[in-house]
Design an enzyme around this catalytic site. Structure first.
Site, mmCIF file in Angstrom:
data_model
loop_
_atom_site.group_PDB
_atom_site.id
_atom_site.type_symbol
_atom_site.label_atom_id
_atom_site.label_comp_id
_atom_site.label_asym_id
_atom_site.label_seq_id
_atom_site.Cartn_x
_atom_site.Cartn_y
_atom_site.Cartn_z
ATOM 1 N N GLN A 153 0.837 -1.202 0.000
ATOM 2 C CA GLN A 153 0.000 0.000 0.000
ATOM 3 C C GLN A 153 0.872 1.253 0.000
ATOM 4 O O GLN A 153 1.591 1.517 0.959
ATOM 5 C CB GLN A 153 -0.906 -0.010 1.237
ATOM 6 C CG GLN A 153 -1.834 1.172 1.349
ATOM 7 C CD GLN A 153 -2.738 1.053 2.574
ATOM 8 O OE1 GLN A 153 -2.425 0.335 3.519
ATOM 9 N NE2 GLN A 153 -3.869 1.736 2.559
ATOM 10 N N SER B 12 1.282 6.407 2.802
ATOM 11 C CA SER B 12 2.030 7.327 3.656
ATOM 12 C C SER B 12 3.304 7.830 2.977
ATOM 13 O O SER B 12 3.948 7.112 2.207
ATOM 14 C CB SER B 12 2.398 6.655 4.976
ATOM 15 O OG SER B 12 1.249 6.360 5.731
ATOM 16 N N GLU C 37 -10.698 -1.664 5.418
ATOM 17 C CA GLU C 37 -9.502 -2.022 6.174
ATOM 18 C C GLU C 37 -9.823 -2.641 7.520
ATOM 19 O O GLU C 37 -9.123 -3.524 7.990
ATOM 20 C CB GLU C 37 -8.613 -0.789 6.362
ATOM 21 C CG GLU C 37 -7.294 -1.097 7.010
ATOM 22 C CD GLU C 37 -6.338 0.083 6.982
ATOM 23 O OE1 GLU C 37 -5.134 -0.137 7.190
ATOM 24 O OE2 GLU C 37 -6.785 1.209 6.741
ATOM 25 N N SER D 121 -3.264 7.641 13.423
ATOM 26 C CA SER D 121 -2.851 7.885 14.810
ATOM 27 C C SER D 121 -4.051 8.191 15.692
ATOM 28 O O SER D 121 -5.137 8.562 15.218
ATOM 29 C CB SER D 121 -1.862 9.046 14.871
ATOM 30 O OG SER D 121 -2.514 10.255 14.551
#
Length: 403
Positions: free
Chosen positions: A131, A134, A249, A376
């Site tokens: 993936q 980020s 997810e 987060s």
């Protein structure tokens, strides 16, 4: 909410349990308990063989529609499979990102050609995916990505860097969020591209973790290429596809995850009994609290799945995914701290060579990341505050400029 399983569902549970008992034998028996977060370096090739064995017997893509190669099983049947898989201590599968994330995304947003090309190899575990979300300056803030792609003839040319890319060093393909419209900002002008990793324009650099493994990677794209047809959804509409993928997810595997959590908690209790620390009433209180919180976590997960089964979107609209992430991540981190408390002085030294960690040391170290990766805690709380509770938005910079 009915927390009981029907007779048909219990019959399916017996089928799954019996199959795992019959097949986790011979060469596969030694794979029990291997792999998983912080341990994905363990016996990868052997676990890949096991995953392909599952595929050959129809135990992959359980919830996919049958016309796309799946089993078409109900949500509760999928939950049962993940529960029994965890109870059998079966090895962590190597195809999670393809099977649980990209596959459902292609079914929802992909073209017929893309489905025909990519879904069968995912079901058969012949191609592995990572993936590319980020970036160094865009971790939880996905809308700030700076990786760019431009269309040259019949190919996209990709330049940029991704980071914390799980299992990129073992994957053949990466699904990448890239900015394809010059001058666009934030959520606008992004595209969802599928990029092959075996090419000169891609460099994968493993990142060594404090636990000694290297399942995360930096991935550098320097003139990397992929066919123009490898965009999922419309060019410039990648944010919609990316958010659709994130909706897949945190699904049915969460209850299997909690079975694994229960096993970890049990090993902490066993260690406390063995070394005498269980006699401490304060420690027993912490163990009791962890046990109760884990049961609450399980019931909350069942409540969310029950809402989905009933056709309600309240679970998503009510921030269920963010709540679940906050709960399990904080719980698991506290379990790691509890494990180190029980270990006492023994928890301060490795067993032999550097990074020869025992399971509780590895649990403690890796669980420090639980409240960061996958969104987060701060991001999850912001989502709940702004999108669920309707509180005023956090101040955003107004002069970000084009990205």
């Amino acid at each position: 909410m009915d927390l009981t399983y029907s007779a048909a569902e219990e019959s399916f549970r017996a089928e799954v349990r019996a199959w795992l008992q019959d097949h986790l034998t011979g060469d596969f028996a030694g794979l029990k308990g291997l792999g998983g977060p912080g341990r994905d370096h363990e016996a990868h090739d052997e676990r890949l063989a096991w995953n392909r064995h599952l595929a050959a017997h129809g135990w992959t893509a359980l919830g996919w529609p049958e016309e796309h190669g799946g089993r078409g099983l109900s949500l509760m049947q999928q939950v049962i499979f993940h529960e029994e898989y965890a109870r059998a201590d079966a090895p962590a599968r190597v195809n999670h990102l393809g099977e649980e994330l990209l596959g459902p995304t292609l079914i929802a947003f992909g073209t017929e050609e893309q489905k025909k090309r990519f879904l069968p190899p995912i079901v058969a575990v012949e191609e592995l995916w990572c993936q590319g979300y980020s970036e160094p300056g865009a971790g939880s803030d996905l809308a700030a990505v700076q990786t760019r792609a431009r269309l040259e003839g019949d190919q996209w040319v990709v330049d940029g860097q991704k980071v914390w890319t799980s299992l990129a060093h073992l994957s053949q393909w990466c699904f990448v969020i890239a900015r394809t419209e010059p001058g666009s900002q934030r959520h606008q002008g992004l595209s969802f591209l599928m990029v092959p990793l075996d090419q000169e324009g891609v460099e994968v650099r493993p990142i060594e973790q404090i636990t000694g493994g290297s399942e995360f990677n930096e991935v550098f794209f320097t003139g990397a290429r992929t066919d123009a047809s490898m965009v999922v959804g419309e060019p410039g509409q990648g944010w919609r596809v990316a958010m659709g993928l994130l909706g897949f997810e945190r699904g049915v595997s969460t209850l299997g995850q909690q079975v694994g959590f229960a096993r970890e908690l049990e090993t902490v209790v066993e260690r406390a009994r063995a070394n005498g620390s269980y006699d401490d009433p304060v420690l027993r209180d912490r163990i009791a609290r962890a046990t109760v919180e884990l049961e609450v976590m399980r019931v909350n997960a069942l409540r969310g799945l029950s809402a989905v089964t009933a056709g309600s979107d309240s679970a998503a609209g009510g921030g269920a995914a963010s709540i679940a992430k906050l709960v399990w991540a904080g719980w698991h981190r506290r379990l790691g701290e509890l494990a180190m408390h029980v270990a006492g002085a023994d928890g301060l030294t490795a067993r032999g060579a550097a990074y020869d960690l025992d399971p509780h040391q590895r649990l403690f170290l890796f669980s420090r990341a639980d409240t960061i990766y996958g969104g987060s805690d701060e991001v999850q709380r912001t989502i709940l505050a702004e999108r669920v509770l309707g509180l005023p938005r956090e101040p955003r910079p107004t002069n970000q400029g084009a990205r």
